[in-house]
Design a protein around this motif. Structure first.
Motif, PDB file in Angstrom:
ATOM      1  N   MET A   1      21.818-116.230  -1.994  1.00  0.00           N
ATOM      2  CA  MET A   1      20.996-116.869  -0.977  1.00  0.00           C
ATOM      3  C   MET A   1      20.922-116.161   0.173  1.00  0.00           C
ATOM      4  O   MET A   1      19.768-116.149   0.591  1.00  0.00           O
ATOM      5  CB  MET A   1      21.363-118.515  -1.032  1.00  0.00           C
ATOM      6  CG  MET A   1      20.254-119.301  -0.611  1.00  0.00           C
ATOM      7  SD  MET A   1      20.537-120.617  -0.806  1.00  0.00           S
ATOM      8  CE  MET A   1      21.066-121.539  -0.030  1.00  0.00           C
ATOM      9  N   MET A   2      22.230-115.624   0.740  1.00  0.00           N
ATOM     10  CA  MET A   2      22.105-114.981   1.853  1.00  0.00           C
ATOM     11  C   MET A   2      21.444-113.575   1.877  1.00  0.00           C
ATOM     12  O   MET A   2      21.032-113.065   3.062  1.00  0.00           O
ATOM     13  CB  MET A   2      23.427-114.834   2.380  1.00  0.00           C
ATOM     14  CG  MET A   2      24.093-116.194   2.280  1.00  0.00           C
ATOM     15  SD  MET A   2      23.939-116.518   4.194  1.00  0.00           S
ATOM     16  CE  MET A   2      25.305-117.145   4.569  1.00  0.00           C
ATOM     17  N   HIS A   3      21.191-113.127   0.613  1.00  0.00           N
ATOM     18  CA  HIS A   3      20.772-111.871   0.487  1.00  0.00           C
ATOM     19  C   HIS A   3      18.917-112.203   0.288  1.00  0.00           C
ATOM     20  O   HIS A   3      18.326-110.951   0.148  1.00  0.00           O
ATOM     21  CB  HIS A   3      21.299-111.109  -0.760  1.00  0.00           C
ATOM     22  CG  HIS A   3      22.553-110.770  -0.449  1.00  0.00           C
ATOM     23  ND1 HIS A   3      22.814-109.826   0.685  1.00  0.00           N
ATOM     24  CD2 HIS A   3      23.878-111.131  -0.755  1.00  0.00           C
ATOM     25  CE1 HIS A   3      24.302-109.821   0.698  1.00  0.00           C
ATOM     26  NE2 HIS A   3      24.814-110.334  -0.314  1.00  0.00           N
ATOM     27  N   ASP A   4      18.571-113.296  -0.036  1.00  0.00           N
ATOM     28  CA  ASP A   4      17.264-113.698  -0.367  1.00  0.00           C
ATOM     29  C   ASP A   4      16.235-113.442   0.996  1.00  0.00           C
ATOM     30  O   ASP A   4      16.687-114.139   1.886  1.00  0.00           O
ATOM     31  CB  ASP A   4      17.016-114.684  -1.030  1.00  0.00           C
ATOM     32  CG  ASP A   4      15.662-115.158  -1.640  1.00  0.00           C
ATOM     33  OD1 ASP A   4      14.997-114.140  -1.672  1.00  0.00           O
ATOM     34  OD2 ASP A   4      15.352-116.197  -1.810  1.00  0.00           O
ATOM     35  N   PRO A   5      15.470-112.599   0.929  1.00  0.00           N
ATOM     36  CA  PRO A   5      14.521-112.442   2.285  1.00  0.00           C
ATOM     37  C   PRO A   5      13.824-113.683   2.713  1.00  0.00           C
ATOM     38  O   PRO A   5      13.680-114.237   3.856  1.00  0.00           O
ATOM     39  CB  PRO A   5      13.836-111.502   2.007  1.00  0.00           C
ATOM     40  CG  PRO A   5      13.783-110.741   0.574  1.00  0.00           C
ATOM     41  CD  PRO A   5      15.115-111.577   0.020  1.00  0.00           C
TER      42      PRO A   5
ATOM     43  N   TRP B   1      16.068-116.181   4.656  1.00  0.00           N
ATOM     44  CA  TRP B   1      16.017-115.657   6.183  1.00  0.00           C
ATOM     45  C   TRP B   1      14.865-115.876   7.060  1.00  0.00           C
ATOM     46  O   TRP B   1      14.754-116.189   8.216  1.00  0.00           O
ATOM     47  CB  TRP B   1      16.627-114.053   6.382  1.00  0.00           C
ATOM     48  CG  TRP B   1      17.955-113.879   5.943  1.00  0.00           C
ATOM     49  CD1 TRP B   1      18.531-113.239   4.952  1.00  0.00           C
ATOM     50  CD2 TRP B   1      19.087-114.370   6.622  1.00  0.00           C
ATOM     51  NE1 TRP B   1      19.818-113.390   4.833  1.00  0.00           N
ATOM     52  CE2 TRP B   1      20.200-113.940   5.953  1.00  0.00           C
ATOM     53  CE3 TRP B   1      19.448-115.062   7.895  1.00  0.00           C
ATOM     54  CZ2 TRP B   1      21.514-114.027   6.388  1.00  0.00           C
ATOM     55  CZ3 TRP B   1      20.725-115.579   8.373  1.00  0.00           C
ATOM     56  CH2 TRP B   1      21.558-114.961   7.461  1.00  0.00           C
ATOM     57  N   GLU B   2      13.679-115.489   6.147  1.00  0.00           N
ATOM     58  CA  GLU B   2      12.550-116.042   6.780  1.00  0.00           C
ATOM     59  C   GLU B   2      12.466-117.540   7.246  1.00  0.00           C
ATOM     60  O   GLU B   2      11.646-118.051   8.008  1.00  0.00           O
ATOM     61  CB  GLU B   2      11.407-115.794   5.745  1.00  0.00           C
ATOM     62  CG  GLU B   2      11.209-114.226   5.850  1.00  0.00           C
ATOM     63  CD  GLU B   2      10.147-114.108   4.568  1.00  0.00           C
ATOM     64  OE1 GLU B   2       9.437-115.054   3.925  1.00  0.00           O
ATOM     65  OE2 GLU B   2       9.602-112.977   4.350  1.00  0.00           O
ATOM     66  N   LEU B   3      13.166-118.621   6.139  1.00  0.00           N
ATOM     67  CA  LEU B   3      12.811-119.656   6.253  1.00  0.00           C
ATOM     68  C   LEU B   3      13.825-120.118   7.706  1.00  0.00           C
ATOM     69  O   LEU B   3      13.564-121.045   8.407  1.00  0.00           O
ATOM     70  CB  LEU B   3      13.417-120.618   5.322  1.00  0.00           C
ATOM     71  CG  LEU B   3      13.741-121.913   5.403  1.00  0.00           C
ATOM     72  CD1 LEU B   3      12.408-122.794   5.499  1.00  0.00           C
ATOM     73  CD2 LEU B   3      14.466-122.523   4.129  1.00  0.00           C
TER      74      LEU B   3
ATOM     75  N   LEU C   1      12.637-121.807  11.014  1.00  0.00           N
ATOM     76  CA  LEU C   1      13.101-122.868  11.653  1.00  0.00           C
ATOM     77  C   LEU C   1      13.848-122.959  12.944  1.00  0.00           C
ATOM     78  O   LEU C   1      13.635-123.749  13.918  1.00  0.00           O
ATOM     79  CB  LEU C   1      14.343-123.657  10.592  1.00  0.00           C
ATOM     80  CG  LEU C   1      13.729-124.061   9.252  1.00  0.00           C
ATOM     81  CD1 LEU C   1      15.147-124.493   8.330  1.00  0.00           C
ATOM     82  CD2 LEU C   1      13.025-125.190   9.576  1.00  0.00           C
ATOM     83  N   VAL C   2      14.615-121.571  13.077  1.00  0.00           N
ATOM     84  CA  VAL C   2      14.995-121.518  14.540  1.00  0.00           C
ATOM     85  C   VAL C   2      13.787-121.154  15.637  1.00  0.00           C
ATOM     86  O   VAL C   2      13.930-121.683  16.569  1.00  0.00           O
ATOM     87  CB  VAL C   2      15.726-120.250  14.673  1.00  0.00           C
ATOM     88  CG1 VAL C   2      16.121-119.587  15.934  1.00  0.00           C
ATOM     89  CG2 VAL C   2      17.065-120.432  13.767  1.00  0.00           C
ATOM     90  N   PHE C   3      12.707-120.603  15.134  1.00  0.00           N
ATOM     91  CA  PHE C   3      11.400-120.470  16.123  1.00  0.00           C
ATOM     92  C   PHE C   3      10.999-121.850  16.302  1.00  0.00           C
ATOM     93  O   PHE C   3      11.087-121.921  17.620  1.00  0.00           O
ATOM     94  CB  PHE C   3      10.625-119.584  15.267  1.00  0.00           C
ATOM     95  CG  PHE C   3       9.339-119.310  16.073  1.00  0.00           C
ATOM     96  CD1 PHE C   3       9.158-118.520  17.240  1.00  0.00           C
ATOM     97  CD2 PHE C   3       8.156-120.224  15.426  1.00  0.00           C
ATOM     98  CE1 PHE C   3       7.947-118.679  18.038  1.00  0.00           C
ATOM     99  CE2 PHE C   3       7.245-120.276  16.410  1.00  0.00           C
ATOM    100  CZ  PHE C   3       6.799-119.147  17.487  1.00  0.00           C
ATOM    101  N   PHE C   4      10.941-122.570  15.466  1.00  0.00           N
ATOM    102  CA  PHE C   4      10.215-123.829  15.631  1.00  0.00           C
ATOM    103  C   PHE C   4      11.200-124.778  16.352  1.00  0.00           C
ATOM    104  O   PHE C   4      10.855-125.617  17.204  1.00  0.00           O
ATOM    105  CB  PHE C   4       9.809-124.633  14.399  1.00  0.00           C
ATOM    106  CG  PHE C   4       8.471-124.287  14.121  1.00  0.00           C
ATOM    107  CD1 PHE C   4       7.261-124.608  14.835  1.00  0.00           C
ATOM    108  CD2 PHE C   4       8.168-123.380  12.897  1.00  0.00           C
ATOM    109  CE1 PHE C   4       6.041-124.018  14.466  1.00  0.00           C
ATOM    110  CE2 PHE C   4       6.896-123.121  12.567  1.00  0.00           C
ATOM    111  CZ  PHE C   4       6.141-123.337  13.448  1.00  0.00           C
TER     112      PHE C   4
END
Length: 161
Positions: A1-5, A8-10, A14-17
């Protein structure tokens, strides 16, 4: 999962929001939008007030223009009426003046005729007296005749004048 782009987009999403909500950006944006909407409403209200004032001024201008035109028409009508009155008065004065001058001329002519007739009569009397004096002088001789002639001439003069 950590390698899944997508993961990281998610996370970035979430960080942006999270940051956006932490910094209360939606409230600030909402306040700015509300302030801008209020400013636009004030400008619209002001524009509407200016429009009403302009309409009022335009209506007042039209009323003043109508009144000025009406007043100008009244002034022209009064001037025309006064001009007609002045023309009538001038005509009446001219007629009166001409009539007075005609009467004066007629009176002068009548006086001249009287004077001429009187002069003709006086001349005729003087000629008649002179002729009568010559006729009597030829018929009568002496001092008594001269006295009688003088008395007769005096009587004739008194009666003819």
């Amino acid at each position: 999962m950590m390698h899944d782009p997508h993961f990281w987009e998610l996370i970035a999403f979430l960080v942006f929001f999270g940051i956006v909500f932490y910094l209360k950006v939606p409230g600030k944006v909402g306040r700015q939008l509300d302030e801008r909407a209020a400013k636009i409403k004030r400008e619209l209200d002001e524009a509407e007030a200016l429009h009403r004032e302009a309409q009022h001024l335009f209506a007042e201008y039209q009323r003043k223009q109508r009144n000025a035109l009406k007043e100008a028409e009244e002034i022209v009508a009064a001037a025309e009426a006064e001009a007609k009155i002045l023309v009538r008065q001038a005509e009446d004065e001219l007629k009166t003046s001409l009539e007075r001058r005609r009467r004066q001329a007629t009176d002068k002519i009548a006086q001249a005729e009287k004077l001429a007739l009187q002069e003709v009569r006086d001349t005729a009397v003087e000629v008649a007296i002179a002729a009568a004096g010559q006729v009597l002088a030829q018929q009568l001789q002496g001092a008594a005749a001269a006295a009688q002639i003088e008395r007769a001439i005096g009587d004739v003069k008194a009666k003819l004048h």
